[in-house]
Design a protein around this motif. Structure first.
Motif, PDB file in Angstrom:
ATOM      1  N   ALA A 160      18.165 -24.650 -12.114  1.00  0.00           N
ATOM      2  CA  ALA A 160      16.908 -24.028 -12.486  1.00  0.00           C
ATOM      3  C   ALA A 160      16.180 -23.708 -11.261  1.00  0.00           C
ATOM      4  N   VAL A 161      15.016 -23.020 -11.287  1.00  0.00           N
ATOM      5  CA  VAL A 161      13.988 -22.528 -10.329  1.00  0.00           C
ATOM      6  C   VAL A 161      12.511 -22.595 -11.358  1.00  0.00           C
ATOM      7  N   GLY A 182      13.063 -18.490 -18.605  1.00  0.00           N
ATOM      8  CA  GLY A 182      12.815 -19.644 -19.825  1.00  0.00           C
ATOM      9  C   GLY A 182      11.393 -19.935 -19.694  1.00  0.00           C
ATOM     10  N   VAL A 183      10.793 -20.427 -20.717  1.00  0.00           N
ATOM     11  CA  VAL A 183       9.447 -20.997 -20.346  1.00  0.00           C
ATOM     12  C   VAL A 183       9.889 -22.403 -20.341  1.00  0.00           C
ATOM     13  N   ARG A 192      16.630  -9.105 -14.295  1.00  0.00           N
ATOM     14  CA  ARG A 192      16.122  -8.316 -15.524  1.00  0.00           C
ATOM     15  C   ARG A 192      16.767  -8.937 -16.858  1.00  0.00           C
ATOM     16  N   ALA A 193      17.810  -9.838 -16.477  1.00  0.00           N
ATOM     17  CA  ALA A 193      18.552 -10.385 -17.952  1.00  0.00           C
ATOM     18  C   ALA A 193      17.680 -11.414 -18.277  1.00  0.00           C
ATOM     19  N   LYS A 194      17.340 -11.105 -19.542  1.00  0.00           N
ATOM     20  CA  LYS A 194      16.522 -11.968 -20.481  1.00  0.00           C
ATOM     21  C   LYS A 194      17.125 -13.419 -20.656  1.00  0.00           C
ATOM     22  N   GLY A 195      18.238 -13.513 -20.738  1.00  0.00           N
ATOM     23  CA  GLY A 195      18.956 -15.074 -20.748  1.00  0.00           C
ATOM     24  C   GLY A 195      18.684 -15.759 -19.577  1.00  0.00           C
ATOM     25  N   LEU A 244      12.435 -20.585 -14.715  1.00  0.00           N
ATOM     26  CA  LEU A 244      11.346 -20.951 -15.572  1.00  0.00           C
ATOM     27  C   LEU A 244      10.024 -20.433 -15.262  1.00  0.00           C
ATOM     28  N   ALA A 245       9.370 -20.027 -16.014  1.00  0.00           N
ATOM     29  CA  ALA A 245       8.002 -19.592 -15.768  1.00  0.00           C
ATOM     30  C   ALA A 245       7.056 -19.841 -16.904  1.00  0.00           C
ATOM     31  N   TYR A 246       5.630 -20.040 -16.185  1.00  0.00           N
ATOM     32  CA  TYR A 246       4.551 -20.457 -17.467  1.00  0.00           C
ATOM     33  C   TYR A 246       4.453 -19.261 -18.426  1.00  0.00           C
ATOM     34  N   ASN A 247       4.567 -17.961 -17.925  1.00  0.00           N
ATOM     35  CA  ASN A 247       4.670 -16.862 -18.763  1.00  0.00           C
ATOM     36  C   ASN A 247       5.736 -15.971 -18.555  1.00  0.00           C
ATOM     37  N   ALA A 248       6.968 -16.248 -18.975  1.00  0.00           N
ATOM     38  CA  ALA A 248       8.048 -15.801 -18.224  1.00  0.00           C
ATOM     39  C   ALA A 248       8.069 -14.220 -18.816  1.00  0.00           C
ATOM     40  N   GLU A 249       7.644 -13.809 -19.766  1.00  0.00           N
ATOM     41  CA  GLU A 249       7.865 -12.430 -20.141  1.00  0.00           C
ATOM     42  C   GLU A 249       6.851 -11.542 -19.075  1.00  0.00           C
TER      43      GLU A 249
END
Length: 312
Positions: free
Chosen positions: A128-129, A237-238, A231-234, A205-210
């Motif tokens: 992950a990053v 992740g948060v 663009r792949a939602k999968g 991984l992001a603090y606010n992934a959306e």
């Protein structure tokens, strides 16, 4: 009244002096007492299984009783390679004659345990990053993107971007990146190739992934660049900062002094680095001087924050 099956089982017990049993007077102890024993209690069985799991895996194991749900929760800290998994422990439970009798009343991994196991998976090399962005406005064009390796803390990408549109006051108050700072920066159409390279095959991984996913994909489409896996939602992740820090304790020195664990570094106001939790800036890992120089440059240029915070 006794069940016929129980009587048949009783008759099959070897070594019973049935003459003495029949001769026992009412109110006197029966010779059958020597063959009787209390069934093991669930609490004792769970604790024994915990001890067995702890000895087998050599890892911290703990359990607690959920009174309202009337079941036991068993958690364990996974090793550096992520084992044992839940399936591994479920197999051990099924093979344990005593514990398997109470399997319906035992839950492997609580919500906290699942978060710890998730964090260990994210800390595997190349898994992950952690990514963060800054924009010219809320849901606006990108002005900066940074990507850090979740396992090592290595900064894989840190790039300003010229949005070709003035930054809003609210957005400036959050990051604060001025128009002058991005005047000579590459426009967004030059950034995606490197961003795609450092994130390929990894969970982002992001603090606010959306939010980060939306603004990145939006800017890629704006400049007619293919977002591909971005663009792949999968793939997004948060992050769970507390779990990452908890698992990170395993890498602290034996003396107990807190070591600089890369995944504990975070973005503070004025930095555009991936946020991994409240605390120290990722700039401390990637170069604290960058943050100080940015604030100094902003101050010397006479640029002042308007004193309002954006919802971002």
């Amino acid at each position: 009244m006794y069940r016929v099956g129980d009587l048949d089982t009783l008759k099959g017990i070897p070594g019973v002096d049935w003459v003495a049993v029949r001769a026992t007077k009412p109110g006197r102890p029966s010779p059958l007492r020597a063959f009787a024993q209390l069934a093991p209690q669930r609490t004792a069985v769970v604790r024994a299984f915990n001890d067995e799991l702890r000895e087998t895996c050599g890892l911290p194991v703990w359990a607690r009783f959920a009174n309202l749900d009337n079941h036991w929760l068993i958690d364990w800290e996974p090793g550096p390679d992520g084992s044992p998994s839940r399936d591994d422990v479920a197999a051990l439970l099924a093979d344990n004659p005593a514990a398997s009798r109470f399997a319906d009343g035992i839950q492997l991994l609580s919500a906290q345990g699942k978060a710890i196991h998730w964090a260990r998976q994210m800390l595997q090399p190349g898994a992950a990053v952690v990514l963060d962005t800054e924009t010219h406005a809320l849901w606006g064009r990108l002005m900066e993107v940074a990507v850090v390796d979740a396992a090592t803390g290595e900064v894989l990408l840190e790039s300003l971007a010229n949005p070709q549109i003035p930054v809003t006051e609210d957005a400036f108050d959050v990051h604060p990146i001025s128009d002058a700072m991005v005047a000579d920066a590459p426009t967004w159409d030059e950034v995606p190739p490197e961003l795609l390279r450092v994130t390929a095959g990894r969970k982002m991984l992001a603090y606010n992934a959306e939010y980060d996913k939306t603004v990145i994909v939006g800017d890629c489409l704006r400049v007619e660049a293919d977002p591909q896996h971005l663009r792949a939602k999968g793939q997004w992740g948060v992050h769970h900062a507390p779990a990452l820090r908890l698992v990170g304790r395993a890498r602290l020195p034996a003396a107990g002094r807190r070591a600089p664990c890369p995944w504990r570094y975070v973005r503070r106001a004025g930095d555009a680095h991936p946020r991994i939790g409240p605390g120290v800036s990722a700039g401390a890992y990637a170069g604290e001087g960058q943050r100080l120089n940015r604030r100094r440059t902003t101050r010397e240029a006479g640029i002042r924050s308007p004193g309002r915070r954006s919802p971002r």
